[in-house]
Design an enzyme around this catalytic site. Structure first.
Site, PDB file in Angstrom:
ATOM      1  N   ASP A  31       0.851  -1.193   0.000  1.00 17.36           N
ATOM      2  CA  ASP A  31       0.000   0.000   0.000  1.00 17.36           C
ATOM      3  C   ASP A  31       0.884   1.240   0.000  1.00 17.36           C
ATOM      4  O   ASP A  31       1.892   1.284   0.703  1.00 17.36           O
ATOM      5  CB  ASP A  31      -0.914  -0.019   1.232  1.00 17.36           C
ATOM      6  CG  ASP A  31      -2.033   0.989   1.140  1.00 17.36           C
ATOM      7  OD1 ASP A  31      -1.743   2.200   1.061  1.00 17.36           O
ATOM      8  OD2 ASP A  31      -3.196   0.571   1.145  1.00 17.36           O
ATOM      9  N   ASN A  59     -13.164  -3.285   2.668  1.00 17.83           N
ATOM     10  CA  ASN A  59     -14.104  -2.179   2.797  1.00 17.83           C
ATOM     11  C   ASN A  59     -15.054  -2.219   1.604  1.00 17.83           C
ATOM     12  O   ASN A  59     -14.631  -2.504   0.483  1.00 17.83           O
ATOM     13  CB  ASN A  59     -13.356  -0.841   2.823  1.00 17.83           C
ATOM     14  CG  ASN A  59     -12.402  -0.742   3.989  1.00 17.83           C
ATOM     15  OD1 ASN A  59     -12.720  -1.149   5.096  1.00 17.83           O
ATOM     16  ND2 ASN A  59     -11.213  -0.214   3.737  1.00 17.83           N
ATOM     17  N   GLN A 110     -14.375   2.247   1.468  1.00 12.31           N
ATOM     18  CA  GLN A 110     -13.720   1.833   0.226  1.00 12.31           C
ATOM     19  C   GLN A 110     -13.375   3.070  -0.581  1.00 12.31           C
ATOM     20  O   GLN A 110     -14.243   3.877  -0.904  1.00 12.31           O
ATOM     21  CB  GLN A 110     -14.629   0.906  -0.579  1.00 12.31           C
ATOM     22  CG  GLN A 110     -13.940   0.338  -1.803  1.00 12.31           C
ATOM     23  CD  GLN A 110     -14.806  -0.656  -2.556  1.00 12.31           C
ATOM     24  OE1 GLN A 110     -15.936  -0.933  -2.181  1.00 12.31           O
ATOM     25  NE2 GLN A 110     -14.260  -1.197  -3.632  1.00 12.31           N
ATOM     26  N   SER A 111     -12.100   3.235  -0.898  1.00 14.54           N
ATOM     27  CA  SER A 111     -11.651   4.438  -1.587  1.00 14.54           C
ATOM     28  C   SER A 111     -11.268   4.200  -3.040  1.00 14.54           C
ATOM     29  O   SER A 111     -11.071   5.149  -3.785  1.00 14.54           O
ATOM     30  CB  SER A 111     -10.480   5.083  -0.839  1.00 14.54           C
ATOM     31  OG  SER A 111      -9.402   4.186  -0.761  1.00 14.54           O
ATOM     32  N   HIS A 132     -10.605  -5.083  -3.190  1.00 15.35           N
ATOM     33  CA  HIS A 132      -9.261  -5.314  -2.673  1.00 15.35           C
ATOM     34  C   HIS A 132      -9.337  -5.651  -1.191  1.00 15.35           C
ATOM     35  O   HIS A 132     -10.251  -5.240  -0.487  1.00 15.35           O
ATOM     36  CB  HIS A 132      -8.338  -4.113  -2.908  1.00 15.35           C
ATOM     37  CG  HIS A 132      -8.814  -2.812  -2.347  1.00 15.35           C
ATOM     38  ND1 HIS A 132      -9.846  -2.083  -2.904  1.00 15.35           N
ATOM     39  CD2 HIS A 132      -8.393  -2.103  -1.279  1.00 15.35           C
ATOM     40  CE1 HIS A 132     -10.035  -0.975  -2.200  1.00 15.35           C
ATOM     41  NE2 HIS A 132      -9.170  -0.967  -1.187  1.00 15.35           N
ATOM     42  N   LEU A 133      -8.372  -6.427  -0.763  1.00 19.04           N
ATOM     43  CA  LEU A 133      -8.235  -6.786   0.644  1.00 19.04           C
ATOM     44  C   LEU A 133      -6.991  -6.107   1.187  1.00 19.04           C
ATOM     45  O   LEU A 133      -5.963  -6.051   0.520  1.00 19.04           O
ATOM     46  CB  LEU A 133      -8.089  -8.304   0.803  1.00 19.04           C
ATOM     47  CG  LEU A 133      -9.218  -9.174   0.266  1.00 19.04           C
ATOM     48  CD1 LEU A 133      -8.868 -10.649   0.446  1.00 19.04           C
ATOM     49  CD2 LEU A 133     -10.535  -8.841   0.935  1.00 19.04           C
ATOM     50  N   HIS A 134      -7.091  -5.611   2.411  1.00 20.60           N
ATOM     51  CA  HIS A 134      -5.944  -5.035   3.106  1.00 20.60           C
ATOM     52  C   HIS A 134      -5.415  -6.096   4.067  1.00 20.60           C
ATOM     53  O   HIS A 134      -6.157  -6.568   4.928  1.00 20.60           O
ATOM     54  CB  HIS A 134      -6.356  -3.813   3.942  1.00 20.60           C
ATOM     55  CG  HIS A 134      -6.853  -2.660   3.145  1.00 20.60           C
ATOM     56  ND1 HIS A 134      -6.066  -1.578   2.849  1.00 20.60           N
ATOM     57  CD2 HIS A 134      -8.072  -2.417   2.590  1.00 20.60           C
ATOM     58  CE1 HIS A 134      -6.777  -0.714   2.145  1.00 20.60           C
ATOM     59  NE2 HIS A 134      -7.996  -1.202   1.978  1.00 20.60           N
TER      60      HIS A 134
END
Length: 142
Positions: free
Chosen positions: A58, A115, A122-123, A128-130
């Site tokens: 990230d 998210n 969610q941006s 996607h997974l963090h």
């Protein structure tokens, strides 16, 4: 704020005139930043690469180890999964587990976050997974 901007995130919803024209949830597949990373058009520090998924660091890490895992296929969010995406999501989860082990996070623990939508944080309009770890994480988040 996100790389795509709140206006795009809040504009999710597929206008009929865009269906079948290279748009998913009002975002051009050519403009999606994660699609561009998956195609190799934008640089990223890739830590895991498979035919149908990718993991990279990230750019704005929230913990010492902060990795994003994405499907190469453009899926806007978890809410947009189809029944036939189950195998892909299983592989994404297993890749997250394997990365956590390789990064030395499994023993102490880590967090995996997805998210969904603007209110969910969610941006980027690409599922996607963090993968977060390397420090104690508090609860509740946010």
């Amino acid at each position: 704020m996100s790389l795509l901007g709140r206006a795009q995130v809040e504009a999710w919803g597929q206008p009929k005139h865009l269906k079948g024209r290279g748009y998913v949830n009002n975002i051009s597949l050519q403009a999606c930043i994660f699609c561009k990373i998956a195609r190799g058009e934008l640089p990223a520090t890739v830590v895991h690469d498979e035919a149908d998924l990718l993991a990279f660091r990230d750019l704005s890490p929230q913990s010492p180890h902060h990795t994003l895992l994405i499907p190469r296929k453009h899926i806007a969010s978890l809410d947009d999964l189809d029944e036939d995406d189950g195998d892909l999501m299983g592989r994404l989860m297993l890749a997250a587990r394997d990365l956590a082990r390789r990064q030395g996070l499994a023993e102490a623990g880590y967090r995996l976050v997805a998210n969904v939508g603007a209110d969910g944080g969610q941006s980027v309009g690409h599922l996607h997974l963090h993968l977060l770890g390397g420090r104690p994480l508090s609860w509740p988040p946010g």
